[in-house]
Design a protein around this motif. Sequence first.
Motif, mmCIF file in Angstrom:
data_model
loop_
_atom_site.group_PDB
_atom_site.id
_atom_site.type_symbol
_atom_site.label_atom_id
_atom_site.label_comp_id
_atom_site.label_asym_id
_atom_site.label_seq_id
_atom_site.Cartn_x
_atom_site.Cartn_y
_atom_site.Cartn_z
ATOM 1 N N ILE A 1 11.791 -67.718 12.542
ATOM 2 C CA ILE A 1 10.460 -67.099 12.695
ATOM 3 C C ILE A 1 10.038 -67.194 14.163
ATOM 4 N N ALA A 2 10.258 -68.355 14.752
ATOM 5 C CA ALA A 2 9.863 -68.552 16.158
ATOM 6 C C ALA A 2 10.659 -67.629 17.085
ATOM 7 N N LYS A 3 11.941 -67.447 16.798
ATOM 8 C CA LYS A 3 12.734 -66.527 17.641
ATOM 9 C C LYS A 3 12.140 -65.118 17.585
ATOM 10 N N GLU A 4 11.752 -64.688 16.387
ATOM 11 C CA GLU A 4 11.185 -63.333 16.259
ATOM 12 C C GLU A 4 9.831 -63.240 16.946
ATOM 13 N N ILE A 5 9.076 -64.333 16.927
ATOM 14 C CA ILE A 5 7.790 -64.331 17.641
ATOM 15 C C ILE A 5 8.027 -64.178 19.139
#
Length: 416
Positions: free
Chosen positions: A306-310
Amino acid sequence: MTIKERYEAAKESYKGIGVDTDAAISALKAIPISMHCWQGDDVTGFDGAGALSGGIQTTGNYPGRARNPQELMADMDQALNLIPGKHRINLHASYAIFEEGEWADRDKLEPKHFKKWVEFAKERGIGIDFNPTLFSHANAEHATLSSEDPKIRSFWIDHVKACIRISEYLATEQGTPCTMNIWIPDGFKDIPADRTSPRARLKDSLDQILSMEYDKTKVLVAVESKVFGIGMESCTVGSHEFYMNYASKNDILCLLDSGHYHPTEVVSDKISSMLLFFDKVALHVTRPVRWDSDHVVLFDDETKEIAKEIIRGGSDRVLLALDFFDASINRISAWVVGMRNMQKALLNALLLPNEKLAELQNTRSFTELMMLQEELKLYPIGDVWNYFCELNGVPAKEDWFKTVAAYEKDVLLNRK
Ligand SMILES: C[C@H](O)[C@H](O)[C@@H](O)C(=O)CO
Ligand SMILES: [Mn+2]
């Protein structure tokens, strides 16, 4: 070696793969996370309108639950002082603070009922996000915005309109937009005979709510979908398809809660698609275990994804909030672990050579891509994280825990 010395060594390692760790920790510091108040008191709230309902549940009975605004604010302070950077707090309407002898029902709430929260936030230089509370109330026993009873629907429409006015007040006072997220528990325990009518009523209710005049630069309205609730296992009216369509056609935000999809579905894979069609997306990051059980966010693979996509999608386009309520452990520790883990996941994404990885994918160099993604997992992120904590004046590693343990012994255990 000191934390700074270890950081300097880590900086050289990352420099070798083209990653600037100074830039990464500056970027991380600029990402606020909205910390949910309801972890502090098991989603009880202060308005006494009803026990927790709506197909959500806290489990556990750890001592020291906050019982009033003073205790909740004190506990939030304890947590915020152990989390690096400046963040936001996320309130529910049920956390209204009334003057002595005063009380207002959900449809009659006013900005003045959140004045003390504004004072709290201003003193700390943090922003406030907001949520109408369409559960834990007698009028939410069956359905709310999709109710077949016009009186019930009108009550909840008035409540959400009141919350838009409160959100506008919060945004004006804090000087930053307030995300106002609407989640309703409406659904069916068993197989419904008519899925369309409740959804048509929900659509009409939202149309009525959004027809009111409000400053759309100040209040960012979001709608949060869900796939089931306890007692609503067969159908939730506010499904992902419903809200994604409604939000798109009405220029409001879709909020993705990482506990609100089927067990094999992941929110990390939805963010890039949402950002191709919406300016922004709102998130509730949680950790579903078997069901939407709202476990504390861990530094686990899906949170990292999720953090990578953010980061890859642009953190300024993601309204990031956490959502979990674990009553089985110290609630301040739950906040600190969850918030710091979300930050670690963001740092993990910021320390990746993302352009290089994308280039390997786009040239179909999947062998090297796999190798590199796996080898990067053992790069010294911990040394960068600890330095980030030190730079921001909070304890690194596990050193923060002794503060929480002392507060539990001196304060929480005395809340009989
Ligand atoms: C308290 C919150 O409104 C709630 O957790 C909601 O966001 C949700 O995720 C319900 O499952
Ligand atoms: Mn949620």
